[in-house]
Design an enzyme around this catalytic site. Structure first.
Site: not given
Length: 316
Positions: A200, A204
């Site tokens: 994750y 990002k």
């Protein structure tokens, strides 16, 4: 009496400290412009819940035609009716898009281009916090959060150029600071929780690098793009987390924003006049912010762009 006075002073100090933390780090700066979007079309991925839904309500109130690109038809329809009711705007439309399937992205783009003559604002909002593979064989967080949005933007870019001035808003996060781009493994499926969390973070970082390189490539087209950190927001992105990680986050819920507060910077970057010269920049609390050193790397941004193109078969 002295003990009571000391206790009172301690409570006052704690309340003052909380107020300071809350207003500086939790309560988002509000987007205060009143820019009208009448005659404009906005596409929001994941617009049926959380930050995406709050963003959709605001932009619909401004008069935009809002397309919700959602995976689940029933939940999407429910959100569509909610947003129509809250905004007073009947031009809120649902279209089905599953970012876990690149074929779905391609089919969605084709249907959109055939049915919608305009695209003025694209908001790449949807995200997941999951490891494990997609049907395409990529890490789920990397595909949904970066790769599928990269493809969607690519497929819709000509329409955005034709409707210029237009904008692209890409949801990132402050956790990009902990991300890295390992071209050997960043797109490989990962099943473990903490490594899923790392996936994750990596995605990002990829979001900011995507916006950076996209801005370079769009120079002179009157299409601008912005990467956004919404703040620490209580949304459904954590629904796949184990209970103990949720407890850690929501036990500090006094310091977590709601979706409406979390949507403010997305709304700002979609509507604020005069920020075109900041295309490619990273925004938090409705103002530009310097991201991590890796996120400022033009060479890394270009390399990730070319890597993403190869993974998607966009280059020979």
């Amino acid at each position: 009496m002295e003990a009571a006075g000391a206790l009172g002073a301690g409570v006052a100090l704690l309340l003052g400290l909380y107020a300071l933390l809350y207003y500086n780090f939790v309560a988002a700066t509000r987007c205060r412009n009143t820019v009208s979007l009448r005659g404009k079309t906005v596409l929001i991925t994941g617009g049926n819940t959380g930050i995406g839904k709050a963003t959709a309500v605001d932009l619909a109130r401004r008069g935009a035609r809002v397309i919700l690109a959602c995976r689940d038809k029933a939940r999407g329809e429910s959100a569509m009716y909610d947003i129509r009711r809250e905004s007073g705007n009947s031009e809120v439309i649902l279209m089905i898009l599953d970012l876990c399937s690149l074929d779905s992205v391609r089919a969605f783009a084709q249907t959109f281009l055939e049915s919608e003559p305009r695209l003025d604002i694209l908001i790449n909002n949807a995200g997941v916090y999951k490891g494990g593979p997609t049907a395409d064989g990529f890490d789920q967080a990397f595909q949904v959060n970066h790769l599928a949005h990269f493809l969607l933007t690519h497929l819709l870019l000509d329409r955005l150029k034709r409707c210029a001035p237009s904008r692209i808003v890409i949801l990132s996060s402050c956790v990009h600071t902990f991300g890295k781009i390992d071209f050997q493994s960043t797109n490989k499926p990962n099943k473990w929780l903490m490594k899923g969390g790392q996936s994750y973070n990596n995605s990002k970082l990829a979001n900011i690098l995507h916006a950076r390189e996209l801005a370079n490539r769009l120079e002179g087209t009157n299409v601008t793009c912005y990467a956004v950190h919404p703040g620490v927001v209580k949304t459904e992105i954590t629904r796949s987390h184990p209970w103990w990680t949720l407890w850690l986050v929501w036990s500090s819920k006094l310091f977590v924003r709601n979706s409406k507060a979390g949507a403010q910077t997305s709304i700002y970057c979609a509507t604020e006049e005069g920020i075109e010269g900041l295309s490619g920049r990273y925004f938090a609390d409705c103002r530009p912010k310097v991201p991590s050193p890796l996120a400022c790397g033009d060479q890394l941004a270009k390399k990730l762009w070319e890597f993403s193109e190869r993974l998607l078969g966009l280059t020979s």
